[in-house]
Write a protein that holds these residues in place. Structure first.
Motif, PDB file in Angstrom:
ATOM      1  N   PRO A  93       0.929  -1.338   0.100  1.00  0.00           N
ATOM      2  CA  PRO A  93      -0.042  -0.077  -0.046  1.00  0.00           C
ATOM      3  C   PRO A  93       0.768   1.241  -0.078  1.00  0.00           C
ATOM      4  CG  PRO A  93      -0.821  -1.620   1.575  1.00  0.00           C
ATOM      5  CD  PRO A  93       0.480  -2.033   1.094  1.00  0.00           C
ATOM      6  N   SER A 136       1.075  -0.153  -5.812  1.00  0.00           N
ATOM      7  CA  SER A 136       0.120  -0.446  -4.897  1.00  0.00           C
ATOM      8  C   SER A 136      -1.096  -0.459  -6.087  1.00  0.00           C
ATOM      9  CB  SER A 136      -0.224   0.593  -3.947  1.00  0.00           C
ATOM     10  OG  SER A 136      -1.779   0.664  -3.529  1.00  0.00           O
ATOM     11  N   ASP A 139      -5.929   2.214  -2.679  1.00  0.00           N
ATOM     12  CA  ASP A 139      -6.114   2.739  -1.038  1.00  0.00           C
ATOM     13  C   ASP A 139      -6.813   1.578  -0.257  1.00  0.00           C
ATOM     14  OD1 ASP A 139      -4.073   4.633  -1.636  1.00  0.00           O
ATOM     15  OD2 ASP A 139      -5.576   6.141  -1.986  1.00  0.00           O
ATOM     16  N   ILE A 141      -6.535  -2.631   1.723  1.00  0.00           N
ATOM     17  CA  ILE A 141      -5.547  -3.666   2.050  1.00  0.00           C
ATOM     18  C   ILE A 141      -6.215  -4.998   1.767  1.00  0.00           C
ATOM     19  CG2 ILE A 141      -4.630  -4.570   4.125  1.00  0.00           C
ATOM     20  CD1 ILE A 141      -3.794  -1.612   3.565  1.00  0.00           C
TER      21      ILE A 141
END
Length: 253
Positions: A93, A136, A139, A141
């Protein structure tokens, strides 16, 4: 294009590589995808790849030594000069956002190595001294780096000549052109009382192309106005956008 995936869960890629567009690309030798099990490079009896954090903290951390050895083994068939041209990507991330421009840049490399992290994270020595790029996909997880790796493999593979039937399909896609794609329609011409715009049946190709361009501009303005800041726009484009109420941030015409 050759892809080297370093993962704790190699079977996660099985279905994706056997039944997707990528399966055909692999069978035709257009791309090569090699999946390496990081556990094979853990030398204790239990093939341990994680451990507690120094200094305390919640969650286990991936150990650096199996990751380094697995990556080095995966790239051992390249010369030193070739290896320097191969990005070693760590999905995190904290990395730069994966965009089409990043995909196009990575597609120019002779190969890509991708490290799929798990647990609470990965020993920072991997990002400091092994990975050459951190990426990434958004945004949020995920439980691991396998899905980002699949996404990157898919996106880069589409740019390999022959993987997609027509390269025009690639260059005219949403985002690839710098704008969101215009609406698409196919048969039947009427479905539950819903009909495509009449202009698509006019046979006037210039008018159809203008309509598609305007729809693309309008859709981009409504959904992703940030793209207009970097898209290649003509004076006609700016004139149409202005009619929709768009004004460039620098207030220029």
């Amino acid at each position: 294009m050759r892809f080297h995936v370093l993962t704790l869960f190699p079977t996660a890629f099985q279905d994706h590589l056997e039944y997707s567009m990528l399966a055909k690309a692999v069978s035709r030798d257009l791309v090569s995808i090699e999946v390496t099990d990081i556990r094979d490079y853990a030398h204790d009896a239990h093939h341990t790849t994680d451990d507690y954090q120094f200094g305390g903290g919640h969650g286990m951390i991936m150990k650096p030594d199996p990751v380094f050895e697995a990556t080095e083994a995966a790239l051992s068939g390249y010369t030193q000069a070739q290896s320097k041209e191969i990005p070693i990507i760590l999905f995190t991330p904290q990395g730069e956002m994966l965009t089409q421009s990043v995909v196009e840049e990575l597609a120019k490399a002779p190969a890509l190595a991708m490290i799929c992290a798990h647990y609470a994270g990965i020993d920072n020595r991997v990002s400091d001294f092994l990975a050459t790029r951190e990426i990434s996909i958004g945004d949020f997880i995920l439980t691991g780096g396998e899905l980002p790796a699949m996404a990157l493999i898919d996106a880069v593979s589409r740019l390999v000549p022959g993987v997609i039937g027509s390269m025009e399909n690639v260059t005219e896609d949403s985002i690839s052109s710098g704008l969101l794609q215009h609406p698409l329609y196919t048969r039947p011409a009427e479905f539950r009382g819903m009909k495509p715009p009449e202009i698509l049946f006019s046979g006037h190709h210039a008018n159809i192309e203008r309509w598609r361009r305007e729809q693309s501009l309008q859709r981009t303005l409504e959904r992703r106005p940030d793209l207009l800041l970097t898209a290649e726009l003509t004076l006609a484009d700016f004139k149409y956008l202005k009619s929709l109420g768009y004004q460039r941030p620098d207030n220029s015409e």
